[in-house]
Enzyme design. Sequence first.
Site, mmCIF file in Angstrom:
data_model
loop_
_atom_site.group_PDB
_atom_site.id
_atom_site.type_symbol
_atom_site.label_atom_id
_atom_site.label_comp_id
_atom_site.label_asym_id
_atom_site.label_seq_id
_atom_site.Cartn_x
_atom_site.Cartn_y
_atom_site.Cartn_z
ATOM 1 N N CYS A 31 0.765 -1.294 -0.127
ATOM 2 C CA CYS A 31 0.134 0.040 0.067
ATOM 3 C C CYS A 31 0.950 1.428 0.131
ATOM 4 C CB CYS A 31 -1.046 -0.234 1.315
ATOM 5 S SG CYS A 31 -0.252 -0.449 2.659
HETATM 6 N N1 LIG Z 1 -5.035 -4.015 4.848
HETATM 7 C C1 LIG Z 1 -4.730 -3.394 3.953
HETATM 8 O O1 LIG Z 1 -4.583 -2.106 3.486
HETATM 9 C C2 LIG Z 1 -3.663 -4.075 3.091
HETATM 10 C C3 LIG Z 1 -3.197 -5.419 3.182
HETATM 11 N N2 LIG Z 1 -2.333 -5.858 2.263
HETATM 12 C C4 LIG Z 1 -1.813 -7.559 2.478
HETATM 13 O O2 LIG Z 1 -3.023 -8.239 2.497
HETATM 14 C C5 LIG Z 1 -2.998 -9.305 3.344
HETATM 15 C C6 LIG Z 1 -4.281 -9.469 4.084
HETATM 16 O O3 LIG Z 1 -4.250 -8.145 4.852
HETATM 17 P P1 LIG Z 1 -5.723 -8.013 5.805
HETATM 18 O O4 LIG Z 1 -6.878 -7.946 4.907
HETATM 19 O O5 LIG Z 1 -5.309 -6.341 5.838
HETATM 20 O O6 LIG Z 1 -5.664 -8.593 6.998
HETATM 21 P P2 LIG Z 1 -6.573 -8.926 8.019
HETATM 22 O O7 LIG Z 1 -5.731 -9.253 9.383
HETATM 23 O O8 LIG Z 1 -7.540 -8.368 7.800
HETATM 24 O O9 LIG Z 1 -7.131 -10.699 7.476
HETATM 25 C C7 LIG Z 1 -6.231 -11.757 7.631
HETATM 26 C C8 LIG Z 1 -6.974 -13.012 6.697
HETATM 27 O O10 LIG Z 1 -6.198 -13.885 6.892
HETATM 28 C C9 LIG Z 1 -6.726 -14.968 7.414
HETATM 29 N N3 LIG Z 1 -5.666 -15.848 8.188
HETATM 30 C C10 LIG Z 1 -4.974 -15.239 9.198
HETATM 31 N N4 LIG Z 1 -4.327 -16.266 9.502
HETATM 32 C C11 LIG Z 1 -4.512 -17.392 9.119
HETATM 33 C C12 LIG Z 1 -3.760 -18.739 9.070
HETATM 34 N N5 LIG Z 1 -2.930 -18.981 9.831
HETATM 35 N N6 LIG Z 1 -4.209 -19.490 8.114
HETATM 36 C C13 LIG Z 1 -5.214 -19.289 7.176
HETATM 37 N N7 LIG Z 1 -5.927 -17.855 7.218
HETATM 38 C C14 LIG Z 1 -5.356 -17.123 8.118
HETATM 39 C C15 LIG Z 1 -7.804 -14.465 8.305
HETATM 40 O O11 LIG Z 1 -9.060 -15.244 8.458
HETATM 41 P P3 LIG Z 1 -9.968 -15.172 9.907
HETATM 42 O O12 LIG Z 1 -9.820 -14.018 10.514
HETATM 43 O O13 LIG Z 1 -11.073 -15.298 9.290
HETATM 44 O O14 LIG Z 1 -9.525 -16.403 10.832
HETATM 45 C C16 LIG Z 1 -8.199 -13.116 7.528
HETATM 46 O O15 LIG Z 1 -9.282 -13.724 6.500
HETATM 47 C C17 LIG Z 1 -1.627 -9.123 4.155
HETATM 48 O O16 LIG Z 1 -0.756 -9.815 3.724
HETATM 49 C C18 LIG Z 1 -1.454 -7.703 4.031
HETATM 50 O O17 LIG Z 1 -0.205 -7.313 4.110
HETATM 51 C C19 LIG Z 1 -1.811 -5.374 1.164
HETATM 52 C C20 LIG Z 1 -2.071 -4.000 1.051
HETATM 53 C C21 LIG Z 1 -2.852 -3.464 1.862
HETATM 54 C C1 LIG Z 2 -1.606 1.176 9.003
HETATM 55 C C2 LIG Z 2 -0.666 0.055 9.161
HETATM 56 O O1 LIG Z 2 -0.289 -0.564 9.974
HETATM 57 N N1 LIG Z 2 -0.434 -0.297 7.633
HETATM 58 C C3 LIG Z 2 0.340 -1.494 7.546
HETATM 59 C C4 LIG Z 2 0.709 -1.611 6.169
HETATM 60 C C5 LIG Z 2 1.201 -2.992 5.767
HETATM 61 C C6 LIG Z 2 0.138 -3.865 4.838
HETATM 62 O O2 LIG Z 2 -0.863 -3.759 4.867
HETATM 63 O O3 LIG Z 2 0.776 -4.749 4.171
HETATM 64 P P1 LIG Z 2 1.355 -4.593 2.792
HETATM 65 O O4 LIG Z 2 2.748 -4.686 3.014
HETATM 66 O O5 LIG Z 2 0.895 -5.953 2.262
HETATM 67 O O6 LIG Z 2 0.932 -3.512 1.906
HETATM 68 C C7 LIG Z 2 1.837 -1.630 8.282
HETATM 69 O O7 LIG Z 2 2.493 -0.625 8.325
HETATM 70 O O8 LIG Z 2 2.410 -2.801 8.596
#
Ligand SMILES: NC(=O)C1=CN([C@@H]2O[C@H](COP(=O)(O)OP(=O)(O)OC[C@H]3O[C@@H](n4cnc5c(N)ncnc54)[C@H](OP(=O)(O)O)[C@@H]3O)[C@@H](O)[C@H]2O)C=CC1
Ligand SMILES: CC(=O)N[C@@H](CCC(=O)OP(=O)(O)O)C(=O)O
Length: 344
Positions: free
Chosen positions: A148
């Site tokens: 992000c």
């Molecule tokens: N949030 C953001 O703005 C961004 C996120 N990302 C990336 O996207 C990915 C997901 O992020 P985000 O949605 O924020 O994270 P969340 O913590 O909101 O969600 C994580 C998801 O992974 C599942 N999960 C967690 N641990 C396990 C495990 N051991 N085995 C199987 N499933 C698992 C959870 O399932 P449940 O909770 O149902 O058990 C949930 O569906 C990360 O790699 C993050 O870095 C990338 C860019 C931006």
């Molecule tokens: C506000 C906040 O905590 N942001 C996250 C952004 C990381 C994330 O979401 O992961 P990606 O590496 O997949 O983009 C952090 O700083 O770790």
Amino acid sequence: MQVSILGATGYAGVELLRILHNHPEVDIAYLTSEGSTGKKISDIYGHLRGIYDQVLISIDNIEKIAAASDFIFICLPHGHAMQVGKALENTKTRIIDLGADYRFADTATYEEWYKVKHIHKNTARVYGLAELHRQEIKTAKIIGNAGCYPTASILALAPLVKQHLIDPSTIIIDAKSGASGAGRSAVVANQLPELYDNFKAYGVASHRHTPEIEQELSSLVGKNVILNFTPHLLPMARGILSTCYAKLLPGVTAEKVDDAFNQLYASEFFIRLLGRGAYPTTKNVRGSNYCDIGWQVDKRTGRVIVLSAIDNLVKGAAGQAVQNFNIACGFDEKTGLSMTPMYP
Ligand SMILES: NC(=O)C1=CN([C@@H]2O[C@H](COP(=O)(O)OP(=O)(O)OC[C@H]3O[C@@H](n4cnc5c(N)ncnc54)[C@H](OP(=O)(O)O)[C@@H]3O)[C@@H](O)[C@H]2O)C=CC1
Ligand SMILES: CC(=O)N[C@@H](CCC(=O)OP(=O)(O)O)C(=O)O
């Protein structure tokens, strides 16, 4: 196209569902969760009731999931996607990982910053930032969707780095994110009394997105770029504003800076150039796949200041993943992504 989402119950996964609902070429095959298997996705997220009522399964079913899916979107914490990628090496299923496992060309850098051993080295993968890697995304088996903060920061600096207008060793990135960037799991920093009416920096001189930004800018300039990146947490749900500073090289005028942005992004639908002297806001991109960019040249200090704004869950995650999916499938890049920003 049949697609499945691993980690559908997280913020990135559920945003992907919102976007894919408007995608005419997509059917959802499977959705996974770790802690809520057997429940419906609409039991976790009531706003999906009557829209998506699919039952969540575990990633232990990965072979069954892959057999039913042309594409798998992985929205899991880092360290999981490489296991899925390795397990599906000899299948036709293509992968878009929203996490960090496939973002690095050099897995040693990943291991150093993420403190996890990479078990799927030397695999064909591409950095999933469409504006810089469109050609490779078309055929890649595994797309490592850009992070992000890196999306906002790389897009802000790429024109200047590519045209050799700035001294890359002077780059400073000061970025701010809404709390959904940290995911849905409960951590103290995300509780209301900690977040509300508060503003703070974290990961100073140590955030994992630093080497990701350095990798992409280094490949554009053809030499090793080392920079400062400082993220901050804002008391709001969505949005990233990245303010980037660098010293202009001797003789570089404000007009040359304008030309660099106009040239690189002239035909990029999702980049909205506000121009010199106009500045982006997070609200203007909220819920959309746009990256808004504005800049200024400070003649007094000889620095250029570039500001970019994205929605971390859309252009910074799920929207970008769908943009990459469209490119990989040969669809119009905008398919499913034509939503306007949500204002106010
Ligand atoms: N949030 C953001 O703005 C961004 C996120 N990302 C990336 O996207 C990915 C997901 O992020 P985000 O949605 O924020 O994270 P969340 O913590 O909101 O969600 C994580 C998801 O992974 C599942 N999960 C967690 N641990 C396990 C495990 N051991 N085995 C199987 N499933 C698992 C959870 O399932 P449940 O909770 O149902 O058990 C949930 O569906 C990360 O790699 C993050 O870095 C990338 C860019 C931006
Ligand atoms: C506000 C906040 O905590 N942001 C996250 C952004 C990381 C994330 O979401 O992961 P990606 O590496 O997949 O983009 C952090 O700083 O770790």
